[in-house]
Scaffold this active site. Sequence first.
Site, PDB file in Angstrom:
ATOM      1  N   GLU A 128       0.883  -1.159   0.000  1.00  0.00           N
ATOM      2  CA  GLU A 128       0.000   0.000   0.000  1.00  0.00           C
ATOM      3  C   GLU A 128       0.926   1.215   0.000  1.00  0.00           C
ATOM      4  O   GLU A 128       1.832   1.280   0.830  1.00  0.00           O
ATOM      5  CB  GLU A 128      -0.832   0.030   1.288  1.00  0.00           C
ATOM      6  CG  GLU A 128      -1.939  -0.985   1.331  1.00  0.00           C
ATOM      7  CD  GLU A 128      -2.625  -0.998   2.703  1.00  0.00           C
ATOM      8  OE1 GLU A 128      -3.263   0.001   3.057  1.00  0.00           O
ATOM      9  OE2 GLU A 128      -2.481  -2.015   3.406  1.00  0.00           O
ATOM     10  N   ARG A 139       4.833 -13.002   9.421  1.00  0.00           N
ATOM     11  CA  ARG A 139       5.555 -11.768   9.124  1.00  0.00           C
ATOM     12  C   ARG A 139       6.850 -11.738   9.922  1.00  0.00           C
ATOM     13  O   ARG A 139       7.008 -12.450  10.915  1.00  0.00           O
ATOM     14  CB  ARG A 139       4.691 -10.548   9.405  1.00  0.00           C
ATOM     15  CG  ARG A 139       4.333 -10.329  10.861  1.00  0.00           C
ATOM     16  CD  ARG A 139       3.167  -9.368  11.030  1.00  0.00           C
ATOM     17  NE  ARG A 139       3.516  -7.999  10.675  1.00  0.00           N
ATOM     18  CZ  ARG A 139       2.940  -7.325   9.672  1.00  0.00           C
ATOM     19  NH1 ARG A 139       2.033  -7.867   8.923  1.00  0.00           N
ATOM     20  NH2 ARG A 139       3.272  -6.080   9.421  1.00  0.00           N
ATOM     21  N   LYS A 142       4.189   0.314   9.734  1.00  0.00           N
ATOM     22  CA  LYS A 142       4.270   1.627   9.103  1.00  0.00           C
ATOM     23  C   LYS A 142       3.732   2.720  10.013  1.00  0.00           C
ATOM     24  O   LYS A 142       4.264   3.818  10.059  1.00  0.00           O
ATOM     25  CB  LYS A 142       3.509   1.608   7.770  1.00  0.00           C
ATOM     26  CG  LYS A 142       4.339   1.003   6.652  1.00  0.00           C
ATOM     27  CD  LYS A 142       3.675   1.180   5.309  1.00  0.00           C
ATOM     28  CE  LYS A 142       2.888  -0.052   4.971  1.00  0.00           C
ATOM     29  NZ  LYS A 142       2.321  -0.049   3.627  1.00  0.00           N
TER      30      LYS A 142
HETATM   31  P1  ATP Z   1       2.032  -2.315   8.191  1.00  0.00           P
HETATM   32  O1  ATP Z   1       1.434  -3.475   8.934  1.00  0.00           O
HETATM   33  O2  ATP Z   1       3.373  -1.913   8.660  1.00  0.00           O
HETATM   34  O3  ATP Z   1       1.099  -1.175   7.991  1.00  0.00           O
HETATM   35  P2  ATP Z   1       1.400  -3.580   5.765  1.00  0.00           P
HETATM   36  O4  ATP Z   1       1.505  -5.029   5.961  1.00  0.00           O
HETATM   37  O5  ATP Z   1       0.040  -3.031   5.755  1.00  0.00           O
HETATM   38  O6  ATP Z   1       2.359  -2.858   6.755  1.00  0.00           O
HETATM   39  P3  ATP Z   1       1.735  -3.440   2.969  1.00  0.00           P
HETATM   40  O7  ATP Z   1       2.139  -2.276   2.181  1.00  0.00           O
HETATM   41  O8  ATP Z   1       0.343  -3.919   2.892  1.00  0.00           O
HETATM   42  O9  ATP Z   1       2.121  -3.131   4.461  1.00  0.00           O
HETATM   43  O10 ATP Z   1       2.729  -4.636   2.719  1.00  0.00           O
HETATM   44  C1  ATP Z   1       3.063  -5.128   1.448  1.00  0.00           C
HETATM   45  C2  ATP Z   1       3.384  -6.585   1.575  1.00  0.00           C
HETATM   46  O11 ATP Z   1       4.439  -6.773   2.506  1.00  0.00           O
HETATM   47  C3  ATP Z   1       2.200  -7.354   2.084  1.00  0.00           C
HETATM   48  O12 ATP Z   1       2.085  -8.544   1.341  1.00  0.00           O
HETATM   49  C4  ATP Z   1       2.535  -7.632   3.514  1.00  0.00           C
HETATM   50  O13 ATP Z   1       1.968  -8.817   3.934  1.00  0.00           O
HETATM   51  C5  ATP Z   1       4.061  -7.710   3.481  1.00  0.00           C
HETATM   52  N1  ATP Z   1       4.627  -7.363   4.775  1.00  0.00           N
HETATM   53  C6  ATP Z   1       4.416  -6.248   5.489  1.00  0.00           C
HETATM   54  N2  ATP Z   1       5.059  -6.286   6.665  1.00  0.00           N
HETATM   55  C7  ATP Z   1       5.714  -7.471   6.702  1.00  0.00           C
HETATM   56  C8  ATP Z   1       6.565  -8.121   7.651  1.00  0.00           C
HETATM   57  N3  ATP Z   1       6.867  -7.549   8.815  1.00  0.00           N
HETATM   58  N4  ATP Z   1       7.057  -9.337   7.340  1.00  0.00           N
HETATM   59  C9  ATP Z   1       6.758  -9.912   6.164  1.00  0.00           C
HETATM   60  N5  ATP Z   1       5.973  -9.363   5.232  1.00  0.00           N
HETATM   61  C10 ATP Z   1       5.440  -8.163   5.485  1.00  0.00           C
HETATM   62 MG    MG Z   2      -1.291  -4.275   4.405  1.00  0.00          MG
END
Ligand code: ATP
Ligand code: MG
Length: 569
Positions: A43, A269, A279
Amino acid sequence: MSEADTAVGTPAEEGARDFIREVVRADLAAGRTGTVVTRFPPEPNGYLHIGHAKSMCLNFGVAAEFGGRCHLRFDDTNPIKEEHEYIEAIQSDVRWMGFDWKTHLYFASDNFQTLYDWAEHLLREGKAYVDDLSAEEIRDHRGTLTAPGKDSPYRSRPVEENLDLFARMRSGEFPDGARVLRAKIDMASGNMNLRDPVLYRILHAAHPRTGEAWCLYPTYDFAHGQSDAIEGVTHSICTLEFEDHRPLYDWLIENLPVPSAPRQYEFARLNLSYTVLSKRRLIQLVAEGHVAGWDDPRMPTLRGLRRRGVPPAAVRDFCQRIGVTKNDTLVDMAHFEHCMRELLNKTALRRMAVLRPLKVVIENYPEGESEALEAVNNPEDPSAGTRAVPFSREIYIERDDFMEDPPKKFFRLAPGREVRLRYAYFLTCREAVKDAAGEIVELRCTYDPATRGGNAPDGRKVKATLHWVSAEQSMPAEVRLYDHLFREPVPGASGELMDDLNPESLTVLTDCRLEPALAGAAPGQPVQFERLGYFCPDPETTAERPVFNRTVALRDTWARVRGKGGGKP
Ligand code: ATP
Ligand code: MG
């Protein structure tokens, strides 16, 4: 970039085995999958961090390993939090990691019209409805994990009325929050995600890509799986918190005229000690000024790591080693630092730098003279060759390398004691000169000219080898030492997150001296300062004023802390 390059870090021969790769292998073998298609779906509401790197390594790695392709798709369904700046930055960070989406750059927002048409399809099929309840009322109707939800009074609206209201939602007739579109699934489902989830909300907000074209936007849940289906993604890999959403995604795929049916697989994750990988938290750190910005070298963002001098190959290596599982664990930061050291040890040129200088005058070295001594660039890599290091009567050594009254286990320089100067000579301390305040300002020493190169012809030994720089032929520099951003392994676990910030996470040393070979080093170019650690020039570096960041120390100083059970070393 070639196919081979994108596979770096996850070579098939090494058989990086995990349950996702098992699934893909089986699907290919059984003919369920033709070409493997994965995607990395950020995102655009913040900068990428090392958790995203884990996801990238998995998605791009699996695609490369099985001869498929990996898309970069922005899940840009929330115009409120999204910005162009993030879209640009994410692309450059993915490239920095060494991954290439080739022509496969997609945006969920490109599917807004299709998604809208599919929402109408659900309405026509009687599988969705426009709900007039407020967000709060919807929450109250939803029930709990143990109690079923209640149907909305608008749930059985006739199809024509639904279609009419939905069209008017689109045309901008209603204010934000007045109505939503919901899937009509099951308000008594044991899975909360199936209790008539919201598919569209009214939002009179400009979108970074579609501008003013829309005043209602699909929810992430409605856009995500359908975007996968439109792109022909075969294996939709996401983190565990979406496991409970899978039945909803499957329901949507079954009930919509989608061109393909992706399967979703969830993995754990990355959680990393002494930092935060959310984030929202990272935005807070920047907004509240706890760090200098998104690229502050203490941040776990890819920008931060890059500025700190962490090579992308070390990030990929780390992701490969931690593997992919379904168990949520906390990975120790020391593990990541180990990967940095291991790679940098092989690649970084060795240089000498003195961070806290103490002047040494070598009384028997001729005044006004100097000589060039040969020093090895990288003992791990003979092809890196050697360089000349200037030696002279006045040099600097590390203040810590001298003690006037040393305890038993201190083997470095002390009055009357002989040590080796790396690549140079044996040096004996004769006297410590102090200022009026009693502070040592200079050492008077002698050297043994017969020990040039660092060995005594008579075979006598010394217990320590010190690094040094010539006083006159060295450059003043600023060096920034970084430590864990938080002092607790799981920040915020027992209270306020920001209370766990490490007050000593940044030490700026402004009085350092570098050997001349470090002149003109480019930002990001890694180097080992002998005996101190791995460093690289900061983007703020200039010829007049070099600035270096410490990437990682040579040894894990926190291991001792952990061993003792707390406290700073
Ligand atoms: P946050 O939880 O920090 O807001 P998010 O998961 O919403 O982050 P996205 O931009 O949706 O962030 O993430 C893009 C991809 O990266 C998604 O497929 C998500 O599952 C993966 N991702 C995000 N954080 C992690 C993590 N800590 N470990 C592994 N994969 C991750
Ligand atoms: Mg997400």
